[in-house]
Motif scaffolding. Structure first.
Motif, mmCIF file in Angstrom:
data_model
loop_
_atom_site.group_PDB
_atom_site.id
_atom_site.type_symbol
_atom_site.label_atom_id
_atom_site.label_comp_id
_atom_site.label_asym_id
_atom_site.label_seq_id
_atom_site.Cartn_x
_atom_site.Cartn_y
_atom_site.Cartn_z
ATOM 1 N N VAL A 27 -5.071 8.528 20.745
ATOM 2 C CA VAL A 27 -4.909 9.858 21.335
ATOM 3 C C VAL A 27 -5.889 10.801 20.654
ATOM 4 C CG1 VAL A 27 -3.365 11.840 21.548
ATOM 5 C CG2 VAL A 27 -2.500 9.571 21.991
ATOM 6 N N GLU A 28 -6.498 11.705 21.441
ATOM 7 C CA GLU A 28 -7.463 12.646 20.880
ATOM 8 C C GLU A 28 -7.041 14.089 21.140
ATOM 9 O OE1 GLU A 28 -11.653 11.514 21.011
ATOM 10 O OE2 GLU A 28 -11.071 9.827 22.304
ATOM 11 N N GLY A 29 -7.403 14.945 20.200
ATOM 12 C CA GLY A 29 -7.073 16.367 20.316
ATOM 13 C C GLY A 29 -5.998 16.761 19.324
ATOM 14 N N THR A 32 -2.403 17.461 20.891
ATOM 15 C CA THR A 32 -1.713 16.267 21.383
ATOM 16 C C THR A 32 -1.305 15.347 20.238
ATOM 17 O OG1 THR A 32 -3.009 16.401 23.419
ATOM 18 C CG2 THR A 32 -1.850 14.347 23.006
ATOM 19 N N SER A 72 -14.554 7.637 19.545
ATOM 20 C CA SER A 72 -13.982 8.445 20.613
ATOM 21 C C SER A 72 -14.292 7.901 22.009
ATOM 22 C CB SER A 72 -14.507 9.876 20.506
ATOM 23 O OG SER A 72 -14.062 10.662 21.582
ATOM 24 N N SER A 73 -13.400 8.204 22.957
ATOM 25 C CA SER A 73 -13.634 7.898 24.372
ATOM 26 C C SER A 73 -14.229 9.091 25.095
ATOM 27 C CB SER A 73 -12.307 7.523 25.058
ATOM 28 O OG SER A 73 -11.747 6.371 24.493
ATOM 29 N N LEU A 74 -14.343 10.226 24.389
ATOM 30 C CA LEU A 74 -14.812 11.462 25.006
ATOM 31 C C LEU A 74 -16.305 11.658 24.787
ATOM 32 C CD1 LEU A 74 -11.934 13.823 23.784
ATOM 33 C CD2 LEU A 74 -12.073 12.559 25.954
ATOM 34 N N SER A 78 -13.109 15.882 20.235
ATOM 35 C CA SER A 78 -12.425 17.130 19.871
ATOM 36 C C SER A 78 -12.389 17.368 18.366
ATOM 37 C CB SER A 78 -10.993 17.095 20.399
ATOM 38 O OG SER A 78 -10.267 16.079 19.737
ATOM 39 N N PRO A 137 -6.931 5.815 27.960
ATOM 40 C CA PRO A 137 -7.327 7.117 27.400
ATOM 41 C C PRO A 137 -7.301 8.260 28.404
ATOM 42 C CG PRO A 137 -8.782 5.391 26.590
ATOM 43 C CD PRO A 137 -7.907 4.756 27.631
ATOM 44 N N LYS A 138 -7.692 8.004 29.660
ATOM 45 C CA LYS A 138 -7.697 9.064 30.676
ATOM 46 C C LYS A 138 -6.274 9.472 31.054
ATOM 47 C CE LYS A 138 -12.194 7.880 32.655
ATOM 48 N NZ LYS A 138 -12.931 7.408 33.859
ATOM 49 N N GLN A 141 -4.996 11.697 28.159
ATOM 50 C CA GLN A 141 -5.554 13.041 28.211
ATOM 51 C C GLN A 141 -4.787 13.898 29.215
ATOM 52 O OE1 GLN A 141 -7.595 13.120 25.203
ATOM 53 N NE2 GLN A 141 -8.396 14.712 26.534
ATOM 54 N N MET A 144 -1.099 15.400 28.256
ATOM 55 C CA MET A 144 -1.022 16.563 27.356
ATOM 56 C C MET A 144 0.152 16.440 26.372
ATOM 57 S SD MET A 144 -3.579 18.484 28.276
ATOM 58 C CE MET A 144 -3.221 20.121 27.657
#
Length: 238
Positions: A27-29, A32, A72-74, A78, A137-138, A141, A144
């Motif tokens: 998980v990223e961010g 979250t 990262s997948s982004l 972040s 991952p999508k 995201q 949230m």
């Protein structure tokens, strides 16, 4: 210090087979990640960009921006990345409404539906085995952080519906208008595939066919499955 093997592991978790093999997801961010921690999900590793103000990040390992981008997948990471253990599915409760998904394939749709379940207090989401992985991952995201509060199981949907004791409502273009229904206090709401709707096999197990009436003059093919889920869950709770 982050090792090459740790980086390799995190990168591998972009693929479902490795997530399943290791029982881990990414998980990223900051918001979250901290939300998942707050709701009791068990972290495996937590990473934060060392160029950020590290105060307040307890239990995080500092890594360079370059290393974080590798993991990262982004396109634009972040700055905060968490690797979590997959939670065990809880015992199913049929005293309230549940949502069941029949081959929903779009990650954004699944993530939004998980978020909708959280918003409307639906604790149980049942997914057919060919529904997109909730730890994609999508999907994560789009949730949230709601993934921490919704119990998600993947199962043979036909077998599950055959054994349920509650009413099964399915969304169909030719169903009875939902606004005319007297909905019970518990049941299962089945939503179908983006292109094909609910399969014939699952349709045979639906006890009530419902629809969202169209008021516009121009006929559109159908509503997006996540949008339709929002409208129907609103009626369920109303």
């Amino acid at each position: 210090m982050v090792t090459k093997n740790q980086i390799k592991l995190v990168v591998s978790l972009k693929q479902k087979k490795y997530r399943s093999q290791h029982g881990l997801f990414v998980v990223e961010g900051e918001k979250t990640v901290n939300e998942l921690l707050q709701w009791g999900l068990k972290p495996f590793k937590l990473f934060v960009d060392d160029s950020l103000n590290a105060e307040g990040f307890k239990g995080y390992e500092l890594v360079s921006k370059t290393l974080l981008k590798q993991m990262s997948s982004l396109t634009n990471p972040s700055g905060v990345l968490g690797v979590f253990f997959m939670p065990e599915a809880k015992k199913n409760e049929d005293s309230d409404w549940m949502v069941a998904l029949d081959a929903v394939r779009d990650p954004g749709n699944l993530g939004t539906i998980i978020r909708l379940c959280d918003w409307f207090g639906v604790k149980q989401l049942i997914c057919s085995e060919d529904t997109v992985d909730c730890y994609n991952p999508k999907v994560l995201q789009a949730t949230m952080g709601s993934i921490a509060r919704v119990n998600i199981i993947y199962t043979n949907l036909e077998a599950y519906l055959k054994n349920t004791t509650v009413s099964v409502y399915g969304a169909f273009m030719d169903g009875e208008p939902v606004y005319d229904q007297k909905l019970p206090s518990n049941g299962i709401l089945v939503m179908g595939n983006e292109a094909n709707g609910i399969s014939k096999e699952v349709s045979a197990l639906i006890t009530e066919r419902i629809s969202i009436p169209q008021f516009g003059e121009i006929t559109t093919e159908s509503l997006n499955v996540a949008t339709a889920t929002a409208i129907l869950l609103n009626e369920v709770r109303r």
